[in-house]
Motif scaffolding. Structure first.
Motif, short mmCIF file in Angstrom:
data_model
loop_
_atom_site.label_atom_id
_atom_site.label_comp_id
_atom_site.label_asym_id
_atom_site.label_seq_id
_atom_site.Cartn_x
_atom_site.Cartn_y
_atom_site.Cartn_z
N GLU A 243 -10.44 17.56 13.80
CA GLU A 243 -9.91 17.10 12.37
C GLU A 243 -9.85 16.25 11.91
O GLU A 243 -10.27 14.45 12.55
CB GLU A 243 -8.63 18.04 12.29
CG GLU A 243 -7.90 16.75 13.17
CD GLU A 243 -6.17 17.49 13.15
OE1 GLU A 243 -5.76 16.67 12.72
OE2 GLU A 243 -5.78 19.03 13.66
N VAL A 244 -10.09 15.73 10.51
CA VAL A 244 -10.31 14.11 9.48
C VAL A 244 -9.74 14.33 8.60
O VAL A 244 -9.10 15.44 7.66
CB VAL A 244 -11.59 14.23 8.74
CG1 VAL A 244 -11.83 13.19 8.65
CG2 VAL A 244 -13.13 14.86 9.83
N ALA A 245 -7.95 13.15 8.46
CA ALA A 245 -7.06 12.95 7.68
C ALA A 245 -7.70 11.81 7.23
O ALA A 245 -8.27 9.97 7.84
CB ALA A 245 -6.03 12.84 8.72
N ILE A 246 -7.99 11.45 5.55
CA ILE A 246 -8.39 10.51 4.77
C ILE A 246 -6.71 10.96 3.79
O ILE A 246 -6.72 11.06 3.31
CB ILE A 246 -9.59 10.87 4.00
CG1 ILE A 246 -10.69 11.59 4.67
CG2 ILE A 246 -9.74 9.34 3.15
CD1 ILE A 246 -11.21 10.96 5.71
N THR A 247 -6.93 9.45 4.48
CA THR A 247 -5.31 8.34 3.22
C THR A 247 -5.52 7.58 2.34
O THR A 247 -6.37 6.76 2.79
CB THR A 247 -3.99 8.25 4.57
OG1 THR A 247 -4.15 8.80 5.55
CG2 THR A 247 -3.18 8.07 3.74
N TRP B 209 5.77 12.52 3.85
CA TRP B 209 4.67 13.85 2.95
C TRP B 209 5.29 14.39 2.81
O TRP B 209 5.39 15.20 3.46
CB TRP B 209 2.94 13.65 3.98
CG TRP B 209 2.66 12.21 4.72
CD1 TRP B 209 2.28 11.57 5.89
CD2 TRP B 209 1.56 11.61 3.68
NE1 TRP B 209 1.63 10.58 5.70
CE2 TRP B 209 0.89 10.67 4.55
CE3 TRP B 209 0.97 12.14 2.55
CZ2 TRP B 209 0.15 9.86 3.78
CZ3 TRP B 209 0.45 11.40 1.83
CH2 TRP B 209 -0.33 9.89 2.65
N VAL C 214 -9.32 22.66 3.46
CA VAL C 214 -8.58 21.47 3.41
C VAL C 214 -7.05 21.68 2.78
O VAL C 214 -7.29 22.82 2.21
CB VAL C 214 -9.92 20.61 2.23
CG1 VAL C 214 -8.73 19.60 1.83
CG2 VAL C 214 -11.04 20.71 2.73
N HIS C 215 -6.28 20.31 3.51
CA HIS C 215 -4.90 20.82 3.06
C HIS C 215 -4.43 19.19 2.40
O HIS C 215 -4.93 18.03 2.72
CB HIS C 215 -4.28 20.86 3.98
CG HIS C 215 -4.23 22.29 5.06
ND1 HIS C 215 -4.55 22.48 5.39
CD2 HIS C 215 -3.85 22.81 4.35
CE1 HIS C 215 -5.14 23.91 5.60
NE2 HIS C 215 -4.00 24.54 5.59
N ARG D 283 -3.33 12.38 1.22
CA ARG D 283 -3.71 12.43 2.36
C ARG D 283 -4.12 14.21 2.40
O ARG D 283 -3.91 15.18 2.12
CB ARG D 283 -3.19 12.33 3.60
CG ARG D 283 -3.38 12.28 5.20
CD ARG D 283 -2.68 13.06 6.02
NE ARG D 283 -2.24 14.16 6.14
CZ ARG D 283 -0.84 13.81 6.66
NH1 ARG D 283 0.08 13.47 6.90
NH2 ARG D 283 -0.19 15.23 6.94
N LEU D 284 -5.60 13.88 2.53
CA LEU D 284 -6.84 15.34 2.72
C LEU D 284 -6.71 15.45 3.94
O LEU D 284 -7.05 14.93 4.74
CB LEU D 284 -8.13 14.88 1.86
CG LEU D 284 -7.64 14.63 0.23
CD1 LEU D 284 -9.58 14.73 -0.63
CD2 LEU D 284 -7.52 16.25 0.45
N ASP D 285 -6.10 16.61 4.61
CA ASP D 285 -6.56 17.21 6.20
C ASP D 285 -7.77 18.31 6.21
O ASP D 285 -7.47 18.68 5.13
CB ASP D 285 -5.65 17.47 6.65
CG ASP D 285 -4.30 16.79 7.02
OD1 ASP D 285 -4.87 14.93 6.90
OD2 ASP D 285 -3.48 16.42 7.52
N ALA E 135 3.49 18.48 1.18
CA ALA E 135 2.72 19.42 1.84
C ALA E 135 2.39 20.01 0.48
O ALA E 135 3.20 21.06 0.30
CB ALA E 135 2.78 20.32 2.77
#
Length: 130
Positions: free
Chosen positions: A100-104, A39, A27-28, A67-69, A41
């Motif tokens: 991958e799943v990116a949640i913003t 963004w 998880v990033h 954002r969680l990647d 990091a």
């Protein structure tokens, strides 16, 4: 931990196809201060045996969006490889649909945001937890 000037974030992943936590998912975490900002990091972690990331980096002051990647492809590839060793006749040659799943999401200083990911090989959902 959030302060009056910052928000805080936590997450966990439940593999709904197995009814178990998803262990070992990278998880990033990214943050920005404003819709038009770039963004930044902040670093990352991996889910533990309980599917939780307990050591995500602290958000910088002024963060408005997070954002969680989630790198879910390696998790499902490992799960598929383990299943093939146990039952080679049940091989599924399909690729991972969501690699991958990116949640913003938007944040407010002083608030804590717990964002669980409910995951299966062909879909996912998220919500603001507590």
């Amino acid at each position: 931990m959030s302060t009056s000037a910052t928000a805080s974030v936590s997450t966990h992943i439940l593999d709904t196809s197995a009814g178990r936590p998803a262990e070992g998912v990278a998880v990033h975490l990214f943050a920005r201060s404003g819709r038009e900002a770039d963004w930044q990091a902040l670093g990352g972690s991996a889910t533990d045996a309980d599917g939780r990331c307990k050591d995500l980096p602290t958000l910088p002051e002024g963060t408005t969006h997070v954002r969680l990647d989630f790198a879910v492809e390696p998790y499902f590839e490992k799960k598929q490889a383990d299943a093939q060793q146990d039952a080679p006749a049940n091989r599924d040659s399909g690729a991972v649909f969501f690699p991958e799943v990116a949640i913003t999401f938007a944040v407010t200083p002083g608030e804590h945001y717990h964002v669980p990911l409910l995951l299966n090989p062909f879909g996912y959902s998220v919500y603001r937890g507590s």
